[in-house]
Design a protein around this motif. Structure first.
Motif, PDB file in Angstrom:
ATOM      1  N   UNK A   1     -48.835  32.225  16.761  1.00  0.00           N
ATOM      2  CA  UNK A   1     -47.999  32.133  15.571  1.00  0.00           C
ATOM      3  C   UNK A   1     -46.661  31.457  15.831  1.00  0.00           C
ATOM      4  N   UNK A   2     -46.343  31.171  17.085  1.00  0.00           N
ATOM      5  CA  UNK A   2     -45.067  30.514  17.372  1.00  0.00           C
ATOM      6  C   UNK A   2     -45.215  29.008  17.166  1.00  0.00           C
TER       7      UNK A   2
ATOM      8  N   UNK B   1     -44.567  27.473  11.231  1.00  0.00           N
ATOM      9  CA  UNK B   1     -44.472  28.770  11.853  1.00  0.00           C
ATOM     10  C   UNK B   1     -43.668  29.645  10.919  1.00  0.00           C
ATOM     11  N   UNK B   2     -44.136  30.860  10.679  1.00  0.00           N
ATOM     12  CA  UNK B   2     -43.407  31.775   9.808  1.00  0.00           C
ATOM     13  C   UNK B   2     -42.117  32.233  10.475  1.00  0.00           C
ATOM     14  N   UNK B   3     -42.029  32.052  11.772  1.00  0.00           N
ATOM     15  CA  UNK B   3     -40.838  32.432  12.521  1.00  0.00           C
ATOM     16  C   UNK B   3     -39.813  31.320  12.363  1.00  0.00           C
ATOM     17  N   UNK B   4     -38.747  31.628  11.651  1.00  0.00           N
ATOM     18  CA  UNK B   4     -37.727  30.603  11.377  1.00  0.00           C
ATOM     19  C   UNK B   4     -37.421  30.529   9.880  1.00  0.00           C
ATOM     20  N   UNK B   5     -38.328  30.061   9.039  1.00  0.00           N
ATOM     21  CA  UNK B   5     -39.565  29.382   9.440  1.00  0.00           C
ATOM     22  C   UNK B   5     -39.295  27.939   9.886  1.00  0.00           C
ATOM     23  N   UNK B   6     -40.228  27.377  10.577  1.00  0.00           N
ATOM     24  CA  UNK B   6     -40.133  26.000  11.039  1.00  0.00           C
ATOM     25  C   UNK B   6     -41.327  25.215  10.509  1.00  0.00           C
TER      26      UNK B   6
END
Length: 126
Positions: free
Chosen positions: A101-102, A51-56
């Motif tokens: 995306x999450x 996931x680009x959120x974090x990213x993770x």
């Protein structure tokens, strides 16, 4: 979004490769991105996701510590760095994108993904 995978090849045990997944017609940072692999006669299996959120990042157990997934938003490309390759890593590798995306609840399942690249062959000789 269209995905184009590249970077596969024939290597020896212990070698490294970096696969690339280039996006077009969409922005890869808007998707949860993964790599899968498949050998003839077997199901396509999850290898790594991000996931680009974090990213993770997330990995299947057999590649933890050897493979690394990453992304470059400026070039709209996702990579899979593969180190210490083993013959059992031999497969066709596919990149895939999911609109969630999450973290999709079923991110390890191929049926979760809406978009796929064409695959790139990785062969590791012993």
């Amino acid at each position: 979004v269209q995905l184009q995978a590249s970077g596969g090849g024939l290597v020896q045990t212990g070698d490294s490769l970096r696969l690339s997944c280039a996006g077009s017609g969409g922005t890869l940072s808007h998707y949860f991105m993964s790599w899968f692999r498949q050998v003839p006669g077997k199901e396509r299996e999850f290898v790594a996701g991000m996931s680009w959120i974090g990213p993770r990042t997330y990995y299947t157990e057999s590649v933890k510590g050897r493979f690394a997934i990453s992304g470059n938003a400026s070039t709209d490309t996702v990579y899979l760095r593969m180190d210490s390759l083993k013959p059992e890593d031999t497969a066709v590798y596919y990149c895939a994108a999911d609109k969630n995306r999450w973290l999709p609840a079923r991110y390890r399942s191929r049926s979760e993904y809406q978009y796929w690249g064409q695959g790139t062959q990785v062969t590791v000789s012993s």
